[in-house]
Design an enzyme around this catalytic site. Structure first.
Site: not given
Length: 162
Positions: A60, A53
């Protein structure tokens, strides 16, 4: 594929692979499509994709699905794995990841058609599944891309919290 088809590939069969921990489209390699007279899909599923992120730096996780109809050049699979791995420490939003991948692969191969779909695991109770595609301009594949995009999520799959 013959030996001459793979002469320019540096990663396939290489036991001393250099892993790039930062985004690196230069790792991608191609070889000649041996069936250029045919229209056919090549599909890759990468269920262990990770990126970061850009705001929080947290990882992620996603399954990435890449489907394409090759023209003259095809992407070599080990180079694609290393390319996807290079996103590991790359800060990009989910939507950016799939669009970057698609644009890099279009630039690399100039396929007749390509689509990239990511299914990210939920964070904060929300999953994001960006999809993008491309059809070679002025061909039936451009029309195909428009139709597939417009009909992409008419029948969403069962959500199972991944």
């Amino acid at each position: 594929m013959t030996k001459s088809d793979t002469k320019d590939l540096t990663l396939l069969g290489n036991q001393h692979t250099d892993y790039h921990y930062e985004y690196s489209p230069d790792v991608l390699e191609t070889f000649e499509n041996q069936h250029q007279e045919n229209n056919y899909f090549v599909k890759f599923n990468a269920p262990e994709f990770t990126s970061l992120c850009p705001m929080t730096g947290q990882p992620d996780f996603a399954a990435i699905y890449i489907s394409y109809i090759p023209d003259v050049r095809m992407v070599e699979s080990k180079s694609l794995k290393l390319y996807l791995f290079s996103f590991r420490n790359h800060g990009a939003y989910h939507e950016d990841c799939v669009n970057i991948m698609m644009k890099d692969l279009v630039k690399l191969m100039d396929p007749r058609y390509i689509e990239v779909w990511a299914k990210f695991t939920p964070r904060g109770g929300l999953s994001i599944d960006p999809y993008c595609n491309y059809g070679k301009p002025g061909t039936m594949f451009e029309e195909m891309a428009n139709k597939r995009l417009m009909q992409h999520d008419l029948y969403p799959e069962k959500v199972d919290n991944r």
